[in-house]
Scaffold this motif. Structure first.
Motif, PDB file in Angstrom:
ATOM      1  N   PHE A 274      40.011  34.714  28.487  1.00 52.16           N
ATOM      2  CA  PHE A 274      40.064  36.049  29.074  1.00 52.16           C
ATOM      3  C   PHE A 274      41.344  36.215  29.884  1.00 52.16           C
ATOM      4  O   PHE A 274      41.828  35.258  30.496  1.00 52.16           O
ATOM      5  CB  PHE A 274      38.834  36.275  29.948  1.00 52.16           C
ATOM      6  CG  PHE A 274      37.541  36.341  29.171  1.00 52.16           C
ATOM      7  CD1 PHE A 274      37.012  37.562  28.783  1.00 52.16           C
ATOM      8  CD2 PHE A 274      36.868  35.185  28.815  1.00 52.16           C
ATOM      9  CE1 PHE A 274      35.833  37.629  28.053  1.00 52.16           C
ATOM     10  CE2 PHE A 274      35.686  35.225  28.089  1.00 52.16           C
ATOM     11  CZ  PHE A 274      35.168  36.456  27.699  1.00 52.16           C
ATOM     12  N   PRO A 275      41.894  37.426  29.936  1.00 52.79           N
ATOM     13  CA  PRO A 275      43.197  37.613  30.579  1.00 52.79           C
ATOM     14  C   PRO A 275      43.170  37.523  32.095  1.00 52.79           C
ATOM     15  O   PRO A 275      44.202  37.297  32.717  1.00 52.79           O
ATOM     16  CB  PRO A 275      43.620  39.009  30.118  1.00 52.79           C
ATOM     17  CG  PRO A 275      42.338  39.715  29.798  1.00 52.79           C
ATOM     18  CD  PRO A 275      41.422  38.657  29.261  1.00 52.79           C
ATOM     19  N   ASN A 276      41.999  37.701  32.708  1.00 59.19           N
ATOM     20  CA  ASN A 276      41.888  37.583  34.161  1.00 59.19           C
ATOM     21  C   ASN A 276      40.426  37.343  34.525  1.00 59.19           C
ATOM     22  O   ASN A 276      39.532  37.377  33.661  1.00 59.19           O
ATOM     23  CB  ASN A 276      42.448  38.815  34.882  1.00 59.19           C
ATOM     24  CG  ASN A 276      41.777  40.101  34.408  1.00 59.19           C
ATOM     25  OD1 ASN A 276      40.563  40.170  34.290  1.00 59.19           O
ATOM     26  ND2 ASN A 276      42.574  41.123  34.135  1.00 59.19           N
ATOM     27  N   LEU A 277      40.183  37.110  35.804  1.00 61.86           N
ATOM     28  CA  LEU A 277      38.838  36.759  36.247  1.00 61.86           C
ATOM     29  C   LEU A 277      37.883  37.942  36.177  1.00 61.86           C
ATOM     30  O   LEU A 277      36.682  37.758  35.958  1.00 61.86           O
ATOM     31  CB  LEU A 277      38.891  36.205  37.679  1.00 61.86           C
ATOM     32  CG  LEU A 277      37.647  35.481  38.184  1.00 61.86           C
ATOM     33  CD1 LEU A 277      37.280  34.314  37.270  1.00 61.86           C
ATOM     34  CD2 LEU A 277      37.850  34.992  39.606  1.00 61.86           C
ATOM     35  N   ASP A 278      38.390  39.160  36.369  1.00 62.72           N
ATOM     36  CA  ASP A 278      37.537  40.335  36.198  1.00 62.72           C
ATOM     37  C   ASP A 278      36.887  40.316  34.814  1.00 62.72           C
ATOM     38  O   ASP A 278      35.666  40.385  34.674  1.00 62.72           O
ATOM     39  CB  ASP A 278      38.356  41.628  36.337  1.00 62.72           C
ATOM     40  CG  ASP A 278      38.686  41.971  37.767  1.00 62.72           C
ATOM     41  OD1 ASP A 278      37.905  41.608  38.657  1.00 62.72           O
ATOM     42  OD2 ASP A 278      39.730  42.601  37.992  1.00 62.72           O
ATOM     43  N   ALA A 279      37.730  40.236  33.781  1.00 64.08           N
ATOM     44  CA  ALA A 279      37.231  40.272  32.410  1.00 64.08           C
ATOM     45  C   ALA A 279      36.332  39.072  32.119  1.00 64.08           C
ATOM     46  O   ALA A 279      35.263  39.215  31.507  1.00 64.08           O
ATOM     47  CB  ALA A 279      38.407  40.294  31.437  1.00 64.08           C
ATOM     48  N   GLY A 280      36.738  37.891  32.567  1.00 64.74           N
ATOM     49  CA  GLY A 280      35.982  36.689  32.262  1.00 64.74           C
ATOM     50  C   GLY A 280      34.619  36.672  32.914  1.00 64.74           C
ATOM     51  O   GLY A 280      33.605  36.351  32.273  1.00 64.74           O
TER      52      GLY A 280
END
Length: 341
Positions: A274-280
């Motif tokens: 995932f590109p960042n922790l929000d998405a992940g």
């Protein structure tokens, strides 16, 4: 054989000493006993000895091969661990009095056991927050010399007979690195691919995820993902990886063939980056709560010795599964390697 059953079977074949920093929690006690019943162990429960013994009596257990108790308040190792803590934190000008107090903290005590070579790995987070659990691991166990960063992943076990076909996937990073740059994203991908091989014994196929597939959108956030892919291919040319891919293009064969024809990853990915922790974080929770996946993690990667984090909402099964995962991570460490204080 199910993925989780296979993990426990393989862990039982490669015994390791796992220390649980929250041995006073009933879920941890029951999960540790289940791990021992499955052939894993030994397991040390850290906490007030009287409280742990009371929980064991409630479970009608008076003793069990491989089960140990370590009470920081009375442990004969406390002076050793306080001295070790003092050395590790000497740049902060911490006094021995403070070091002794910090060494009695169960999270720190468990991490110091691992750092001192008295245990192989540690698991916490059933009671303490993730930030406190991970901080103890980072400060006292430390980053592996070869690792460019410490990151995390979730092992996502799909429901039995899920129509998609895969048994399990690795989702990274869903618990630690908030907004990785391209180089960090590439490092997370490489670490997660290695974890896929280690835990699932599957050849990793890595998808670097985005809201775009193969140029369908243009944005700086998309470029970060494509830059990460370029770095990953340069540093790990033998790794099967592709991006940028939307999740459906990475996961569904028909969509992958349509959106990314010719890709050897699209529609077949088992490592989702995932590109960042929000998405992940959002992604794994949707897969868990809506998709019915078992989510094991966050599992840390890039540390010198294994240390992992449980959710405060964890179940007994989660505890046992994390002991199995941590045991398998130990099996990949250099045999006999220990830190110098």
């Amino acid at each position: 054989m199910s993925v989780l059953r296979d993990l426990k079977r393989r862990a039982a074949a490669r015994p390791a000493h796992i220390v649980m920093s929250e041995g006073h929690d009933p879920r941890v006690v029951t999960g540790a006993l289940a791990a021992l019943d499955a052939g894993m162990g030994p397991v040390t429960l850290v906490g007030p000895e009287a409280d742990i013994i009371a929980l064991l009596k409630q479970a009608n257990v008076t003793g069990r091969d491989g089960l140990r108790i370590a009470d920081p308040a009375t442990s004969p190792a406390l002076d050793t661990y306080a001295t070790l803590y003092h050395r590790l934190r000497q740049s902060k000008s911490i006094s021995m009095e403070i070091a002794r107090k910090q060494a009695r903290n169960p999270l720190n005590f468990a991490a110091l056991m691992v750092r001192n070579g008295d245990a192989d790995g540690t698991v916490g987070g059933a009671v303490y927050t993730s930030s406190k659990t991970i901080r103890a691991a980072l400060l006292l166990i430390g980053q592996a010399p070869h690792a460019t960063l410490v990151s995390s992943f979730f092992l996502m076990v799909l429901p039995v007979d899920h129509p998609s076909g895969p048994r399990a996937m690795v989702f990274g990073d869903c618990g630690l690195v908030i907004d990785p740059d391209a180089a960090e994203l590439a490092a997370i991908a490489a670490q997660s691919a290695a974890s896929c091989t280690q835990l699932l014994e599957d050849a990793p196929k890595v998808a670097l995820l985005s809201f775009s597939t193969k140029g369908s959108a243009r944005h700086a956030r998309v470029k970060k993902v494509t830059d990460a892919l370029s770095i990953l291919r340069e540093t790990h040319p033998a790794l099967s990886a592709d991006g940028e891919l939307q999740f459906d293009a990475a996961f569904v064969p028909a969509v992958g063939a349509s959106k990314a024809p010719g890709s050897d990853v699209a529609g077949q990915a088992n490592v989702m980056i995932f590109p960042n922790l929000d998405a992940g974080n959002i992604g794994y929770k949707i897969a868990q709560r809506v998709g019915g996946c078992d989510a094991i993690g966050p599992i840390l990667q890039g540390l010198s010795h294994p240390a992992n984090d449980l959710s405060r909402g964890c179940t007994v099964a989660d505890v046992t599964n994390m002991i199995a995962v941590t045991t398998l991570q130990v099996a990949k460490q250099t045999s006999g390697a220990r830190h110098d204080p």
